[in-house]
Design an enzyme around this catalytic site. Structure first.
Site, PDB file in Angstrom:
ATOM      1  N   ASP A  41      52.357  43.881  40.915  1.00 45.06           N
ATOM      2  CA  ASP A  41      53.674  43.454  41.403  1.00 45.06           C
ATOM      3  C   ASP A  41      54.452  42.738  40.305  1.00 45.06           C
ATOM      4  OD1 ASP A  41      53.513  43.566  44.706  1.00 45.06           O
ATOM      5  OD2 ASP A  41      51.575  43.243  43.746  1.00 45.06           O
ATOM      6  N   ASP A  76      48.733  43.756  35.524  1.00 39.10           N
ATOM      7  CA  ASP A  76      49.107  43.239  36.825  1.00 39.10           C
ATOM      8  C   ASP A  76      49.932  44.325  37.522  1.00 39.10           C
ATOM      9  OD1 ASP A  76      49.608  41.184  38.851  1.00 39.10           O
ATOM     10  OD2 ASP A  76      51.643  41.161  38.047  1.00 39.10           O
TER      11      ASP A  76
END
Length: 237
Positions: A17, A15
């Site tokens: 953020d 991922d």
């Protein structure tokens, strides 16, 4: 004895953020600019930080609601585009990789792992951010929500990211910070690791990951543990 060489040929999906990069300062700044343009009060950093990670539309919806003016459905597309434009112009003014990210990605790449970004952020924003913080060279592909059949927590997003670098879900790990990452991994039949320093409103230990780590430096050990001692979970695809 297990070593980094055990990750040769494995796929590790990340991922973005709250996992690789601390993007909250610039996202909060962009949101508050939009709120000001709409004559709404700014929101405290700590409140908005926990709203990050579900895409621009979701951030605006939650931000406008918190500012006391629910987002108008008809105005939403134009506001989302305006937010994206504002954010892109300041995408890495204050954002930076979390401690240990550069060192770990370098070690994983040297060991022969295939690295891919699997994010609900738009791909163009993701690549712009990765370029700005000098992380792009580590990744073979970036699969934003717009390039996936459906966004996380749908397992097809994680599966698409793994496939994009020629990997196999039977030898892959998903690293994230939220319930969408944990569920996306599980739904793809991939073990999931969550970091505790990201953006989530719930205690990270309750989100169903196979492992929780408290430092990015623990990513290699977590991946080795999961890929050498744990069978892949049943896929939900």
């Amino acid at each position: 004895m297990s070593t980094l060489h055990d990750l040769n040929g494995a796929t590790i999906a990340f991922d973005l953020d709250g996992t690789l990069v601390d993007t909250a300062p610039d996202l909060v700044g962009a949101l508050n600019i939009i709120l000001a343009q709409e004559s709404l009060p700014p929101l405290p950093f700590d409140d908005v930080r926990l709203m990050v990670g579900r895409g621009a539309r979701a951030l605006l919806e939650r931000g406008f609601a918190a500012a006391g003016a629910p987002l108008d459905a008809e105005q939403a597309p134009a506001l989302v585009q305006r937010f994206i434009d504002v954010y892109l112009a300041r995408i890495a003014d204050e954002s930076a990789p979390f401690p240990g990210v550069v060192e770990v990605l370098s070690d994983l790449k040297t060991a022969g792992a295939k690295l891919v970004v699997c994010t609900n952020k738009l791909t163009n924003l993701s690549t712009a951010l990765l370029d700005a913080v000098a992380l792009s060279p580590f990744f073979e592909a970036v699969i934003g929500a717009d390039l996936a059949p459906a966004a996380k927590p749908d397992g097809r997003h994680v599966a698409a990211a793994v496939a994009a670098v020629g990997g196999d879900v039977s030898r892959a790990v998903m690293i994230g910070d939220s319930v969408n990452d944990a569920l996306g991994a599980r739904n793809a039949g991939v073990p999931g690791v969550l970091v505790s320093f990201g953006y989530t409103e719930e205690p990270v230990e309750t989100l169903g990951a196979d492992l929780v780590i408290h430092s990015f430096l623990d990513v290699p050990k977590a991946c080795i543990t999961l890929l050498t001692s744990c069978p892949a979970p049943n896929t939900g695809l």
